[in-house]
Design an enzyme around this catalytic site. Structure first.
Site, PDB file in Angstrom:
ATOM      1  CB  CYS A 116      -5.303   3.739  -4.350  1.00 27.17           C
ATOM      2  SG  CYS A 116      -4.441   2.161  -4.567  1.00 27.17           S
TER       3      CYS A 116
ATOM      4  CB  CYS B  38      -0.910  -0.008   1.224  1.00 25.25           C
ATOM      5  SG  CYS B  38      -1.931   1.480   1.364  1.00 25.25           S
TER       6      CYS B  38
END
Length: 328
Positions: free
Chosen positions: A266, A97
């Site tokens: 994101c 991530c």
């Protein structure tokens, strides 16, 4: 309710932090010596915005050597003392991530786990070691007296802490296009598969109106369905900027993350979006990209290999801690 009756009994008395990177938010659990058992059901409850603390993901802060995670011991021997054990909102594991690794590095600094003046922080992840460096906030950044870029600007402005992450290798699949059917968009659109540590499918839209019309409460339907699923990024390319040497590409993005739903940002998705935009725009297009997401702004740097289908990528953006406490 006694501790034994609590749905969080397995992680009771654990110190936590709440943080975000461009409003992609996470709960970070302190587990330096790997004493916790991370059950998917407990993680999902903790990440739920009604039953728990709420977050797009849960991150366990653990020493790589103690974690027991495959490959983590080798990463510890290579200098990554700390491992980012990352879980999606639904309790499932994720490889990486990009926003989370910046918040993770920021938490390591803010809690004294690494020195505040560390030139770089090597973070263990399931997608290999990620090297994180403090960098300039493009809007407010200043140079320190020794010429080192400082992510902090102004007295006590921790919210202006910016970090650049060497995200490592990327690869795109320029074979048969994936067709993506999305609520709110009348016709299925082709998508480009890009691997940035996580699998992504990037869809180019013609105008901002289409981007705003997409109903991302419902999961997009991909045909064919990727073996491990995919995050889906919707982008609209904007005119390139000229205030960066060599020019800077610009795009707007929304994203539907597997195991989460639509998120405000994101990091790996922003990388995939910039890579796809550069690929579609051609080899002479910018290698630096500004990506505007609902939660803020990210900067992406692309270094393609000669064939244009692989390369390296960096991600720059802010990281903020907003709360701390103990799980009861």
């Amino acid at each position: 309710m006694s501790t034994s009756e609590s749905p969080f009994a397995a992680i009771a008395d654990t110190a936590f932090f709440k943080g975000h990177g461009t409003q992609n938010d996470f709960v970070l659990l302190s587990d330096d010596d790997s004493a916790l058992e991370m059950h998917p059901e407990t993680v999902a409850l903790l990440a739920d915005r009604r039953t728990g603390l709420g977050g797009d993901g849960i991150i366990r802060i653990v020493r790589s050597a103690a974690s027991g995670i495959p490959g983590a011991l080798e990463q510890a021997e290579a200098g990554a003392e700390w491992f980012m054990d990352y879980y999606n909102n639904d309790g499932s594991l994720s490889e990486m991530c990009g926003n989370g690794v910046r918040v993770f590095a920021h938490a390591l600094v803010e809690t004294g786990r690494v020195p505040a003046d560390a030139g770089e922080i090597r973070v263990g992840t399931r997608d290999g070691i990620k090297v994180v460096r403090t960098t300039l906030n493009p809007a407010l950044g200043v140079q320190t007296g020794d010429g080192v870029a400082s992510g902090r600007t102004g007295p006590g402005s921790a919210a202006d802490a910016w970090y650049t992450v060497d995200m490592g290798r990327w690869a795109l699949d320029d074979g048969d296009a994936v067709l993506v059917t999305t609520s709110g968009i009348e016709v299925a659109r082709p998508g480009l598969n890009v691997d940035t540590g996580n699998p992504h499918t990037v869809v180019a839209l013609a105008e901002v109106g289409e981007l705003e019309a997409a109903e991302l409460r419902d999961a997009p339907v991909l045909d064919p369905v990727p073996a491990h699923g995919a995050n889906v990024e919707y982008i609209v390319m904007e005119p390139a900027r000229s205030d960066v040497s060599g020019g800077e590409g610009a795009l707007r993005m929304r994203v539907f993350e597997r195991g989460v739903g639509e998120t405000r940002s994101c990091g790996t998705g922003a990388c995939a979006a910039a890579i796809a935009a550069h690929h579609w725009a051609g080899p002479q297009s910018p290698l630096q990209w500004r990506v505007d997401v609902p939660g803020g702004q990210l900067r992406i740097g692309i270094t393609p290999d000669e064939d244009g289908t692989h390369g390296n990528v960096t991600l720059s953006g802010p990281a903020v801690l907003v709360a701390a406490g103990t799980i009861s």
